[in-house]
Design a protein around this motif. Structure first.
Motif, PDB file in Angstrom:
ATOM      1  N   GLU A  94       0.755  -0.999   0.072  1.00 37.25           N
ATOM      2  CA  GLU A  94      -0.119  -0.045  -0.115  1.00 37.25           C
ATOM      3  C   GLU A  94       0.881   1.253  -0.092  1.00 37.25           C
ATOM      4  O   GLU A  94       1.902   1.119   0.781  1.00 37.25           O
ATOM      5  N   CYS A  95       0.492   2.181  -1.024  1.00 39.41           N
ATOM      6  CA  CYS A  95       1.471   3.370  -0.975  1.00 39.41           C
ATOM      7  C   CYS A  95       0.537   4.764  -0.893  1.00 39.41           C
ATOM      8  O   CYS A  95      -0.697   4.621  -0.871  1.00 39.41           O
ATOM      9  N   GLN A 101       0.541   8.386  -2.949  1.00 40.58           N
ATOM     10  CA  GLN A 101       1.086   9.463  -3.900  1.00 40.58           C
ATOM     11  C   GLN A 101       0.802  10.754  -3.447  1.00 40.58           C
ATOM     12  O   GLN A 101      -0.419  11.220  -3.297  1.00 40.58           O
ATOM     13  N   ARG A 123      -4.124   7.301  -1.525  1.00 38.10           N
ATOM     14  CA  ARG A 123      -3.784   5.958  -1.551  1.00 38.10           C
ATOM     15  C   ARG A 123      -3.843   5.196  -2.922  1.00 38.10           C
ATOM     16  O   ARG A 123      -4.941   5.424  -3.757  1.00 38.10           O
ATOM     17  N   PHE A 181       7.342  -1.457  -7.748  1.00 37.08           N
ATOM     18  CA  PHE A 181       7.505  -0.411  -6.651  1.00 37.08           C
ATOM     19  C   PHE A 181       9.013   0.246  -7.093  1.00 37.08           C
ATOM     20  O   PHE A 181       9.364   1.345  -6.762  1.00 37.08           O
ATOM     21  N   ARG A 186       8.754   2.985  -9.385  1.00 37.17           N
ATOM     22  CA  ARG A 186       7.616   4.056  -9.233  1.00 37.17           C
ATOM     23  C   ARG A 186       8.056   5.617  -9.415  1.00 37.17           C
ATOM     24  O   ARG A 186       9.402   5.788  -9.723  1.00 37.17           O
ATOM     25  N   LEU A 241       5.710   8.949  -5.153  1.00 39.29           N
ATOM     26  CA  LEU A 241       4.940   7.700  -4.581  1.00 39.29           C
ATOM     27  C   LEU A 241       5.793   6.981  -3.375  1.00 39.29           C
ATOM     28  O   LEU A 241       7.125   6.663  -3.846  1.00 39.29           O
ATOM     29  N   PHE A 242       5.275   6.971  -2.408  1.00 38.68           N
ATOM     30  CA  PHE A 242       5.937   6.458  -1.173  1.00 38.68           C
ATOM     31  C   PHE A 242       5.231   5.091  -0.521  1.00 38.68           C
ATOM     32  O   PHE A 242       3.957   5.196  -0.530  1.00 38.68           O
ATOM     33  N   GLY A 243       6.069   4.067  -0.354  1.00 42.01           N
ATOM     34  CA  GLY A 243       5.513   3.039   0.468  1.00 42.01           C
ATOM     35  C   GLY A 243       5.110   3.291   1.799  1.00 42.01           C
ATOM     36  O   GLY A 243       5.685   3.989   2.426  1.00 42.01           O
TER      37      GLY A 243
END
Length: 191
Positions: free
Chosen positions: A146-147, A149, A169, A178, A181, A185-187
């Motif tokens: 789940e990331c 952005q 989300r 991933f 990306r 965009l961050f995990g």
């Protein structure tokens, strides 16, 4: 002072539309805001709040737009140091592998799979839970990561002039995606 303002807002119940607690040096987001389903504007600028309370999630589902205005500038809400993700092998179950194959080939209107769907209705139930990877656009069932952005807010939102990006989300299907990306965009991980 802050407590009085919050008590007054709570006494309004579902009729409370606006809460303004700017510059009150509060260190915790008031969890009582979860009891205000009619809340449309929440202003918490210039405080010392390090994290968003879970109760806000019920009000800020941006897709539903229950909370129309949220001002949080000047709070230490984001960590300054990113966590480095360790590479993990993608070990999917046979059901996940098969589901991904079927879903992605159904998108191409594969006649063999279309006929098989008629005979196995439980497949429809499984693939109805499909999600789309934000990176590759392929379908999947089990979320790998789940990331979040950060994107520019829609033009019709009433927001602070300082707020240039809002978190959205997004879901990613694999480590391979991933690593490809966008820089915004961050995990999301529990640390």
């Amino acid at each position: 002072m802050t407590e009085r303002l919050l008590i007054k807002a709570l006494s309004g119940g579902k009729n409370t539309k606006i809460i303004t607690l700017n510059g009150k040096k509060i260190t915790k987001m008031p969890s009582a805001i979860g009891k205000l389903p009619g809340l449309k504007t929440l202003a918490l600028q210039n405080n010392l709040i390090p994290k968003v309370c879970p109760e806000l999630c019920n009000l800020t589902q941006f897709q539903d737009l229950k909370l129309r205005e949220f001002y949080c500038e000047g709070n230490p809400l984001f960590l300054q140091w990113p966590e480095i993700a360790k590479q993990q092998e993608n070990v999917w179950s046979l059901q996940e592998i098969t589901s991904r194959f079927v879903i992605n080939h159904l998108a191409e209107n594969n006649p063999f799979l279309m006929d098989a769907m008629e005979w196995y209705p439980e497949i429809r139930s499984i693939i109805s839970r499909r999600q789309t990877c934000a990176i590759c656009g392929q379908y999947f069932i089990t979320i790998w990561l789940e990331c979040v952005q950060f994107v520019p807010p829609p033009k019709n939102w009433k927001i602070s002039k300082n707020l240039q990006l809002v978190p959205v989300r997004v879901l990613v299907c694999s480590y391979k995606c991933f690593t490809q990306r966008d820089p915004n965009l961050f995990g999301i991980a529990r640390v």
